[in-house]
Design a protein around this motif. Structure first.
Motif, PDB file in Angstrom:
ATOM      1  N   ASP A   7       8.545 -15.617   6.426  1.00 44.30           N
ATOM      2  CA  ASP A   7       9.351 -16.834   6.533  1.00 44.30           C
ATOM      3  C   ASP A   7       9.934 -17.248   5.182  1.00 44.30           C
ATOM      4  N   ILE A   8       9.376 -16.757   4.102  1.00 42.85           N
ATOM      5  CA  ILE A   8       9.799 -17.168   2.766  1.00 42.85           C
ATOM      6  C   ILE A   8      10.933 -16.278   2.233  1.00 42.85           C
ATOM      7  N   CYS A   9      10.734 -14.953   2.280  1.00 39.90           N
ATOM      8  CA  CYS A   9      11.705 -14.059   1.642  1.00 39.90           C
ATOM      9  C   CYS A   9      12.446 -13.129   2.597  1.00 39.90           C
ATOM     10  N   GLY A  10      12.011 -13.053   3.854  1.00 46.24           N
ATOM     11  CA  GLY A  10      12.695 -12.217   4.825  1.00 46.24           C
ATOM     12  C   GLY A  10      12.190 -10.784   4.918  1.00 46.24           C
ATOM     13  N   TYR A  11      11.141 -10.424   4.139  1.00 52.25           N
ATOM     14  CA  TYR A  11      10.571  -9.077   4.237  1.00 52.25           C
ATOM     15  C   TYR A  11      10.111  -8.830   5.667  1.00 52.25           C
ATOM     16  N   MET A  12      10.419  -7.657   6.195  1.00 54.82           N
ATOM     17  CA  MET A  12       9.994  -7.320   7.540  1.00 54.82           C
ATOM     18  C   MET A  12       8.867  -6.305   7.492  1.00 54.82           C
ATOM     19  N   TYR A  13       7.736  -6.659   8.111  1.00 53.88           N
ATOM     20  CA  TYR A  13       6.646  -5.706   8.254  1.00 53.88           C
ATOM     21  C   TYR A  13       6.864  -4.941   9.547  1.00 53.88           C
ATOM     22  N   ASP A  14       7.077  -3.646   9.429  1.00 53.77           N
ATOM     23  CA  ASP A  14       7.275  -2.766  10.579  1.00 53.77           C
ATOM     24  C   ASP A  14       6.034  -1.897  10.710  1.00 53.77           C
ATOM     25  N   PRO A  15       5.262  -2.084  11.790  1.00 52.94           N
ATOM     26  CA  PRO A  15       4.032  -1.310  11.935  1.00 52.94           C
ATOM     27  C   PRO A  15       4.255   0.194  12.003  1.00 52.94           C
ATOM     28  N   LYS A  16       5.442   0.620  12.407  1.00 50.14           N
ATOM     29  CA  LYS A  16       5.718   2.055  12.436  1.00 50.14           C
ATOM     30  C   LYS A  16       5.732   2.637  11.025  1.00 50.14           C
ATOM     31  N   LEU A  17       6.104   1.811  10.048  1.00 48.37           N
ATOM     32  CA  LEU A  17       6.175   2.249   8.655  1.00 48.37           C
ATOM     33  C   LEU A  17       4.923   1.901   7.861  1.00 48.37           C
ATOM     34  N   GLY A  18       4.245   0.823   8.250  1.00 49.31           N
ATOM     35  CA  GLY A  18       3.107   0.348   7.482  1.00 49.31           C
ATOM     36  C   GLY A  18       3.580  -0.215   6.142  1.00 49.31           C
ATOM     37  N   ASP A  19       2.692  -0.175   5.161  1.00 48.18           N
ATOM     38  CA  ASP A  19       3.004  -0.624   3.803  1.00 48.18           C
ATOM     39  C   ASP A  19       2.315   0.353   2.847  1.00 48.18           C
ATOM     40  N   PRO A  20       2.872   1.570   2.744  1.00 48.14           N
ATOM     41  CA  PRO A  20       2.204   2.618   1.973  1.00 48.14           C
ATOM     42  C   PRO A  20       1.962   2.270   0.511  1.00 48.14           C
ATOM     43  N   ASP A  21       2.808   1.417  -0.074  1.00 46.74           N
ATOM     44  CA  ASP A  21       2.601   1.009  -1.469  1.00 46.74           C
ATOM     45  C   ASP A  21       1.314   0.205  -1.647  1.00 46.74           C
ATOM     46  N   ASN A  22       0.835  -0.375  -0.551  1.00 48.71           N
ATOM     47  CA  ASN A  22      -0.400  -1.168  -0.585  1.00 48.71           C
ATOM     48  C   ASN A  22      -1.485  -0.562   0.300  1.00 48.71           C
ATOM     49  N   GLU A  23      -1.386   0.755   0.515  1.00 55.09           N
ATOM     50  CA  GLU A  23      -2.391   1.542   1.237  1.00 55.09           C
ATOM     51  C   GLU A  23      -2.576   1.122   2.691  1.00 55.09           C
ATOM     52  N   ILE A  24      -1.482   0.661   3.327  1.00 54.01           N
ATOM     53  CA  ILE A  24      -1.489   0.339   4.758  1.00 54.01           C
ATOM     54  C   ILE A  24      -0.781   1.487   5.472  1.00 54.01           C
ATOM     55  N   ASN A  25      -1.518   2.219   6.268  1.00 54.88           N
ATOM     56  CA  ASN A  25      -0.985   3.403   6.936  1.00 54.88           C
ATOM     57  C   ASN A  25       0.014   3.057   8.032  1.00 54.88           C
ATOM     58  N   PRO A  26       1.005   3.940   8.241  1.00 53.91           N
ATOM     59  CA  PRO A  26       1.891   3.773   9.396  1.00 53.91           C
ATOM     60  C   PRO A  26       1.064   3.683  10.677  1.00 53.91           C
ATOM     61  N   GLY A  27       1.521   2.860  11.603  1.00 55.49           N
ATOM     62  CA  GLY A  27       0.804   2.672  12.862  1.00 55.49           C
ATOM     63  C   GLY A  27      -0.175   1.512  12.827  1.00 55.49           C
TER      64      GLY A  27
END
Length: 53
Positions: A7-27
């Motif tokens: 809600d603050i910056c508009g970043y979209m978390y897409d579970p298909k991609l995860g957040d690999p830079d922060n060790e969050i796996n795709p899925g």
């Protein structure tokens, strides 16, 4: 799995991609992110995210 948007910056978390830079796996569903996970762009916590329309 649904996408969530910061809600603050508009970043979209897409579970298909995860957040690999922060060790969050795709899925990894938003609901399954660790409690201490923060937005990689602005640093707010999960409470400041909303389900994408």
């Amino acid at each position: 799995m649904q996408k969530y948007v910061c809600d603050i910056c508009g970043y979209m978390y897409d579970p298909k991609l995860g957040d690999p830079d922060n060790e969050i796996n795709p899925g990894t569903a938003f609901e399954d992110l660790p409690d201490d996970w923060i937005c990689p762009l602005c640093g707010v916590d999960k409470d400041d995210f909303s389900l994408e329309d």
